[in-house]
Design an enzyme around this catalytic site. Structure first.
Site, PDB file in Angstrom:
ATOM      1  N   HIS A 171       0.882  -1.184   0.000  1.00 42.23           N
ATOM      2  CA  HIS A 171       0.000   0.000   0.000  1.00 42.23           C
ATOM      3  C   HIS A 171       0.915   1.228   0.000  1.00 42.23           C
ATOM      4  CE1 HIS A 171      -3.465   2.409   0.633  1.00 42.23           C
ATOM      5  NE2 HIS A 171      -3.777   2.126   1.882  1.00 42.23           N
ATOM      6  N   ASP A 175       2.439   5.798  -6.314  1.00 42.21           N
ATOM      7  CA  ASP A 175       3.710   5.753  -5.589  1.00 42.21           C
ATOM      8  C   ASP A 175       4.930   5.850  -6.496  1.00 42.21           C
ATOM      9  OD1 ASP A 175       2.782   5.516  -2.948  1.00 42.21           O
ATOM     10  OD2 ASP A 175       2.235   3.435  -3.315  1.00 42.21           O
ATOM     11  N   HIS A 225      -2.223  -2.103  -9.504  1.00 42.14           N
ATOM     12  CA  HIS A 225      -3.223  -1.552  -8.595  1.00 42.14           C
ATOM     13  C   HIS A 225      -4.442  -2.443  -8.615  1.00 42.14           C
ATOM     14  CE1 HIS A 225      -5.841   1.321  -6.618  1.00 42.14           C
ATOM     15  NE2 HIS A 225      -4.741   1.954  -6.259  1.00 42.14           N
TER      16      HIS A 225
HETATM   17  N1  ACO Z   1       5.026  -6.073 -10.663  1.00 39.69           N
HETATM   18  C1  ACO Z   1       4.931  -7.166 -11.457  1.00 39.69           C
HETATM   19  N2  ACO Z   1       3.788  -7.854 -11.647  1.00 39.69           N
HETATM   20  C2  ACO Z   1       2.699  -7.418 -11.017  1.00 39.69           C
HETATM   21  C3  ACO Z   1       2.720  -6.281 -10.188  1.00 39.69           C
HETATM   22  C4  ACO Z   1       3.940  -5.606 -10.028  1.00 39.69           C
HETATM   23  N3  ACO Z   1       4.036  -4.511  -9.242  1.00 39.69           N
HETATM   24  N4  ACO Z   1       1.500  -6.078  -9.670  1.00 39.69           N
HETATM   25  C5  ACO Z   1       0.724  -7.070 -10.159  1.00 39.69           C
HETATM   26  N5  ACO Z   1       1.442  -7.870 -10.971  1.00 39.69           N
HETATM   27  C6  ACO Z   1       0.945  -9.056 -11.692  1.00 39.69           C
HETATM   28  C7  ACO Z   1       0.801 -10.237 -10.740  1.00 39.69           C
HETATM   29  O1  ACO Z   1       1.990 -10.989 -10.670  1.00 39.69           O
HETATM   30  C8  ACO Z   1      -0.366 -10.989 -11.332  1.00 39.69           C
HETATM   31  O2  ACO Z   1       0.129 -11.688 -12.457  1.00 39.69           O
HETATM   32  P1  ACO Z   1      -0.480 -13.142 -12.821  1.00 39.69           P
HETATM   33  O3  ACO Z   1      -1.943 -12.916 -13.080  1.00 39.69           O
HETATM   34  O4  ACO Z   1       0.297 -13.530 -14.019  1.00 39.69           O
HETATM   35  O5  ACO Z   1      -0.224 -13.996 -11.622  1.00 39.69           O
HETATM   36  C9  ACO Z   1      -1.258  -9.870 -11.882  1.00 39.69           C
HETATM   37  O6  ACO Z   1      -0.373  -8.772 -12.140  1.00 39.69           O
HETATM   38  C10 ACO Z   1      -2.343  -9.434 -10.881  1.00 39.69           C
HETATM   39  O7  ACO Z   1      -1.705  -9.102  -9.658  1.00 39.69           O
HETATM   40  P2  ACO Z   1      -2.309  -9.308  -8.213  1.00 39.69           P
HETATM   41  O8  ACO Z   1      -1.181  -9.500  -7.264  1.00 39.69           O
HETATM   42  O9  ACO Z   1      -3.396 -10.334  -8.236  1.00 39.69           O
HETATM   43  O10 ACO Z   1      -2.983  -7.898  -7.979  1.00 39.69           O
HETATM   44  P3  ACO Z   1      -3.602  -7.390  -6.618  1.00 39.69           P
HETATM   45  O11 ACO Z   1      -4.800  -6.611  -6.996  1.00 39.69           O
HETATM   46  O12 ACO Z   1      -3.793  -8.501  -5.638  1.00 39.69           O
HETATM   47  O13 ACO Z   1      -2.460  -6.451  -6.018  1.00 39.69           O
HETATM   48  C11 ACO Z   1      -1.060  -4.609  -5.691  1.00 39.69           C
HETATM   49  C12 ACO Z   1      -2.413  -5.088  -6.235  1.00 39.69           C
HETATM   50  C13 ACO Z   1      -0.894  -5.081  -4.240  1.00 39.69           C
HETATM   51  C14 ACO Z   1      -1.025  -3.102  -5.724  1.00 39.69           C
HETATM   52  C15 ACO Z   1       0.058  -5.191  -6.577  1.00 39.69           C
HETATM   53  O14 ACO Z   1      -0.083  -4.692  -7.893  1.00 39.69           O
HETATM   54  C16 ACO Z   1       1.448  -4.895  -6.044  1.00 39.69           C
HETATM   55  O15 ACO Z   1       1.938  -5.630  -5.188  1.00 39.69           O
HETATM   56  N6  ACO Z   1       2.106  -3.800  -6.513  1.00 39.69           N
HETATM   57  C17 ACO Z   1       3.409  -3.430  -6.003  1.00 39.69           C
HETATM   58  C18 ACO Z   1       3.257  -2.662  -4.689  1.00 39.69           C
HETATM   59  C19 ACO Z   1       2.702  -1.280  -4.899  1.00 39.69           C
HETATM   60  O16 ACO Z   1       3.153  -0.516  -5.744  1.00 39.69           O
HETATM   61  N7  ACO Z   1       1.726  -0.924  -4.048  1.00 39.69           N
HETATM   62  C20 ACO Z   1       1.094   0.387  -4.068  1.00 39.69           C
HETATM   63  C21 ACO Z   1      -0.289   0.322  -4.646  1.00 39.69           C
HETATM   64  S1  ACO Z   1      -1.004   1.954  -4.737  1.00 39.69           S
HETATM   65  C22 ACO Z   1      -1.392   2.294  -3.140  1.00 39.69           C
HETATM   66  O17 ACO Z   1      -1.764   1.459  -2.377  1.00 39.69           O
HETATM   67  C23 ACO Z   1      -1.224   3.657  -2.705  1.00 39.69           C
END
Ligand code: ACO
Length: 393
Positions: A234, A327, A273
């Site tokens: 987050h 971010d 996201h």
């Molecule tokens: N880098 C690479 N791959 C990613 C990323 C990433 N940052 N985010 C998602 N993916 C991929 C996943 O591996 C998944 O791939 P798959 O379907 O082949 O397995 C697909 O995209 C969906 O991802 P999920 O993890 O299911 O997405 P979820 O909605 O659960 O998570 C989250 C969202 C937590 C923001 C995630 O994208 C992440 O961890 N991002 C990095 C951390 C981040 O930047 N957080 C800030 C978010 S904005 C905020 O809260 C202010």
């Protein structure tokens, strides 16, 4: 239900379907924020974020989020005066911070300090709506003072008293850095605060609403929200983004390192996201400010690395709807503003407190306690074994 649906059989053989991580689940209604994740659109109470970033100030946006209408100039003037009068924080709060280990993370210190503010509110248990609005204003006013004071104390310095001549964003930078910012730096911080102020049912806001839904108090709700924001999935992602930019070091190394991380199945911080499947509109605005600041300070390294990462990520995982989130470009932007990396997430909290408190008040207006269920996967039945009959496994 939408999103990733999981199907499981519980301990009694009954099959359940549910949305893991509550993805797509509607928990209640709100009038505060609208997001169209497919189109990359964000509105606070109907006004597109681009308009607020261009024309508003953090003070005006906070009033708007909290009270539900754009203030008249008299209302705004009164609100700003009230915020200024509540910027100062009891010395005892800083004494608590001084007694914490110097190694503590600023977000943890902020959590403790904001929790302790509640003890100095003599009406903390008064749960009238009027008091909630007052408390929201006090918290919005006090967050920058507490966050900046924490960083000064961590560096062995004394907190700087707020300057009543400065606006909210400029005063925050002043209390943080010890010198008055340029008008441009103050405006960039103001826009960053506007962009981070609210974002619907994100994890920290939901945390705040769950806590207040038990009719607990606003300090507890906001303290819980800080704990939730701290996590790297987050708000904690902005600090990780900057550390990644530093690890990469130069734009020509970005591609190889990002590709290796993707091969390792690492999440690239600042991308992806739960709601957006397009470029986060806040990232677009922050990207422009980061570029301008980079040119102004004559050091485009961090912006250039960010752009290279964006290019590689869009090529590699853009088809999955993975784009920069709020971010990503805030990291280089804060760096160009001369802010230490460990303060990036506290800055997010300094801004988001407006959204949290607006949601707390909204929740209280039509409250029903949040109490979802889970699927039980443990043993269907076990008999209690007395202690002396248990064996080491
Ligand atoms: N880098 C690479 N791959 C990613 C990323 C990433 N940052 N985010 C998602 N993916 C991929 C996943 O591996 C998944 O791939 P798959 O379907 O082949 O397995 C697909 O995209 C969906 O991802 P999920 O993890 O299911 O997405 P979820 O909605 O659960 O998570 C989250 C969202 C937590 C923001 C995630 O994208 C992440 O961890 N991002 C990095 C951390 C981040 O930047 N957080 C800030 C978010 S904005 C905020 O809260 C202010």
């Amino acid at each position: 239900m939408a999103g990733k649906i999981r199907e499981v059989k519980d301990a009694f053989g009954k099959v359940h379907q549910f949305a893991e991580g509550l993805e797509g689940v509607i928990a209640t209604t709100t009038e505060i924020c609208f997001i169209d994740g497919q189109a990359g659109k964000l509105m606070y109470r109907g006004i597109p974020i681009e308009q607020l970033a261009e024309h508003s100030t953090y003070e005006e946006t906070s009033f708007f989020l909290l009270y539900g209408h754009l203030p008249t100039s008299r209302e705004l003037g009164d609100f700003i005066r009230r915020l200024k009068s509540h910027r100062a924080v009891a010395n005892e709060v800083f004494d608590i911070v001084r007694n914490l280990p110097k190694s503590a993370a600023p977000m943890s210190m902020l959590r403790t300090a904001i929790s302790s503010l509640g003890h100095f509110d003599q009406d903390a248990e008064d749960d009238s709506l009027e008091k909630h609005y007052q408390r929201a204003e006090h918290l919005i006013a006090a967050f920058p003072t507490v966050a900046a004071g924490i960083q000064r104390i961590r560096k062995g310095l004394e907190p700087i008293a707020p300057d009543p001549e400065l606006g909210h964003a400029a005063n925050f930078l002043y209390m943080l850095n010890g010198e008055r910012p340029t008008d441009y730096a103050a405006r960039v911080m103001d826009v960053a605060l506007i962009l981070h102020a609210e974002h619907g049912f994100n994890a920290s806001t939901f945390t705040a609403r769950v806590i207040i839904s038990t009719l607990s108090d606003m300090y507890s709700a906001v303290t819980g929200a800080i704990g939730s924001l701290k996590g790297p999935l987050h708000g904690g992602a902005n600090e990780r983004v900057m550390r990644m930019l530093m690890e990469i070091g130069s734009a020509d190394r970005a591609e190889d390192i990002i590709l290796q991380k993707l091969r390792n199945k690492d999440k690239i911080m600042g991308f992806g996201h739960r709601v957006y499947r397009a470029l986060d509109p806040r990232a677009k605005i922050l990207m422009q400010f980061s570029q301008k600041l980079a040119e102004q300070v004559g050091d485009t390294r961090w912006y250039d690395i960010s752009k290279k990462i964006q290019e590689v990520m869009e090529r590699e995982v853009g088809h999955k709807g993975i784009y920069p989130n709020v971010d990503f470009f805030s990291a280089s932007l804060y760096y160009y503003l001369g802010i230490e990396v460990e303060m990036y997430t506290p800055i997010f909290a300094v801004s988001r407190v407006a959204g949290w408190t607006a949601h707390v008040v909204e929740q209280l207006k039509h409250n029903r306690i949040f109490r979802p269920r889970s699927v039980y996967l443990g043993p269907a039945h076990m008999d209690y074994v007395p202690l002396d009959q248990r064996t080491e496994s």
